[in-house]
Design a protein around this motif. Structure first.
Motif, mmCIF file in Angstrom:
data_model
loop_
_atom_site.group_PDB
_atom_site.id
_atom_site.type_symbol
_atom_site.label_atom_id
_atom_site.label_comp_id
_atom_site.label_asym_id
_atom_site.label_seq_id
_atom_site.Cartn_x
_atom_site.Cartn_y
_atom_site.Cartn_z
ATOM 1 N N TRP A 261 0.831 -1.198 0.000
ATOM 2 C CA TRP A 261 0.000 0.000 0.000
ATOM 3 C C TRP A 261 0.870 1.254 0.000
ATOM 4 O O TRP A 261 0.593 2.207 -0.736
ATOM 5 C CB TRP A 261 -0.956 -0.002 1.184
ATOM 6 C CG TRP A 261 -1.592 1.330 1.440
ATOM 7 C CD1 TRP A 261 -1.473 2.119 2.542
ATOM 8 C CD2 TRP A 261 -2.430 2.070 0.525
ATOM 9 N NE1 TRP A 261 -2.183 3.279 2.395
ATOM 10 C CE2 TRP A 261 -2.776 3.279 1.163
ATOM 11 C CE3 TRP A 261 -2.922 1.818 -0.756
ATOM 12 C CZ2 TRP A 261 -3.594 4.232 0.564
ATOM 13 C CZ3 TRP A 261 -3.733 2.779 -1.364
ATOM 14 C CH2 TRP A 261 -4.063 3.958 -0.704
ATOM 15 N N GLN A 265 0.186 4.095 -2.884
ATOM 16 C CA GLN A 265 -0.825 5.054 -2.443
ATOM 17 C C GLN A 265 -0.686 6.418 -3.116
ATOM 18 O O GLN A 265 -1.670 7.161 -3.230
ATOM 19 C CB GLN A 265 -0.771 5.218 -0.929
ATOM 20 C CG GLN A 265 0.502 5.800 -0.363
ATOM 21 C CD GLN A 265 0.389 6.026 1.142
ATOM 22 O OE1 GLN A 265 -0.618 6.534 1.629
ATOM 23 N NE2 GLN A 265 1.414 5.635 1.886
ATOM 24 N N LEU A 290 -4.968 -4.437 5.308
ATOM 25 C CA LEU A 290 -5.053 -3.444 4.242
ATOM 26 C C LEU A 290 -6.184 -2.464 4.511
ATOM 27 O O LEU A 290 -6.038 -1.251 4.292
ATOM 28 C CB LEU A 290 -5.261 -4.154 2.905
ATOM 29 C CG LEU A 290 -5.225 -3.290 1.646
ATOM 30 C CD1 LEU A 290 -3.875 -2.587 1.506
ATOM 31 C CD2 LEU A 290 -5.514 -4.133 0.410
ATOM 32 N N ALA A 294 -5.242 1.511 4.460
ATOM 33 C CA ALA A 294 -5.566 2.293 3.260
ATOM 34 C C ALA A 294 -6.728 3.244 3.521
ATOM 35 O O ALA A 294 -7.656 2.922 4.269
ATOM 36 C CB ALA A 294 -5.907 1.358 2.110
#
Length: 368
Positions: A261, A265, A290, A294
């Motif tokens: 991530w 991102q 996750l 996120a």
């Protein structure tokens, strides 16, 4: 950003769990296609076996591919993927170019530069991507109009058959068969063709090599910057989905879920998630991690359990099993997009859609 400026799919993801389709390859196998079927007249003289080149069916058996899209849409899919998992010149070369290793040579950047420069492979890759996107577009619009519910086409961008992260030569750790720029060039061609065919979204999926994915994401960014798309919209939303092993790391580059991530991102994707590799029974803790890290929508479309050659679909889990597991993910507040990867037929997707109907989506921030 106000809701009025959001992409229509993002608005949906804040209000309910969206459904993505299932496994094209699994469903193709239920039609009993043969080597003769995939070749058709156009490829009847090809010197290599083509039956495992499922993307080619979009050109030689378009009626079947469209029927599969229709079935997934009627099963409840909000998002259908183009049949383009391996539709780059690099991956298509596996089926149309003689392997130098069979004659004592090796695949290396010089070999792949010839692939990138080969107009016939480039034209084939473009045609597969554009035609597959058009097929999806036609059926998404047709079913959307008939049901009064908008459907979306995700241009599927797969991981390739080569790795930028690892050397295939145990005696030369620095050797790579292909360069970053070559991979980026192949992906850029795919992206342009998917856009030309009418895709709503771009889905970089089944990521087992994070550097390959990085090349795809750079290619997308450059296409957006160089081309523009329409007078009203310069960019398409990007979805990113990784394949992880039992320890939760991407399979070749071995990034943990959190590290993965962190690496992507900056793209500000519409969604990030996990698919393939693991069945839903093993995916929960990595999806949970996750979801915690996120700040975008989370997608999940696992395999239907473990491979099982005695099963009708080739995988252990049936529609009720997948519905139960994905229902648990929703109950845990982990997902915004749900569906199935290998082993998941339209019947699996219908069961998942029924199980998630009315379930609250995971909360995430509205993108600026």
């Amino acid at each position: 950003m106000t809701k009025a400026h959001q992409h229509p799919l993002e608005e949906i993801l804040h209000s309910r769990i969206a459904i993505i389709d299932g496994a094209m390859g699994t469903t193709i196998r239920t039609y009993g296609m043969t080597e003769t079927d995939i070749r058709g007249d156009r490829f009847k003289n090809s010197t290599k076996d083509l039956l495992n080149n499922g993307d080619l069916f979009s050109l030689t058996q378009p009626e079947m591919i469209c029927d599969i899209h229709r079935r997934f849409l009627e099963a409840g899919a909000d998002i259908i993927e183009t049949n383009t998992f391996g539709a780059t010149s690099i991956t298509q070369s596996e089926f149309f170019v003689e392997d130098p290793r069979e004659h004592g040579g090796r695949k290396d950047p010089d070999f792949y530069q010839k692939i990138i420069d080969d107009p016939s492979l480039g034209n084939l890759a473009w045609e597969i991507n554009e035609q597959s996107a058009r097929q999806c577009r036609e059926w998404a619009d047709r079913v959307g109009s008939a049901t009064g519910r908008q459907r979306f086409v995700a241009g599927a961008i797969g991981p390739l058959t080569v790795s930028l992260s690892n050397s295939p030569d145990a005696d030369d750790a620095g050797f790579r068969v292909v360069t970053f720029d070559q991979v980026k060039t192949a992906y850029a061609q795919q992206v342009r063709a998917l856009i030309a065919g009418g895709s709503d979204l771009l889905l970089v999926e089944t990521i087992f090599d994070s550097l390959n994915a990085k090349a795809a994401l750079v290619a997308i960014r450059e296409v957006f910057d160089q081309d523009g798309l329409t007078a009203n919209r310069k960019e398409l939303p990007v979805m990113i989905s990784a394949a992880v092993g039992r320890g939760g790391e991407t399979l070749i580059s071995a990034q943990t879920t959190e590290a993965f991530w962190n690496a992507v991102q900056h793209v500000r994707p519409l969604s990030v998630g996990l698919n393939c590799s693991l069945g839903p029974d093993l995916m929960y803790p990595f999806l949970e991690e996750l979801s915690e890290k996120a700040d975008v929508a989370i997608s999940c479309y696992p395999n239907a359990g473990l491979p099982n050659p005695l099963s009708e679909t080739g995988f252990d889990l049936g529609p009720p099993d997948m519905a139960r597991y994905l229902g648990d993910f929703a109950q845990g507040g982990l997902i915004n997009i749900a569906g199935g990867c290998c082993g998941n037929t339209p019947e699996h997707i219908a069961a998942i859609a029924r199980a998630l109907d009315g379930k609250a989506p995971r909360k995430f921030e509205v993108r600026a």
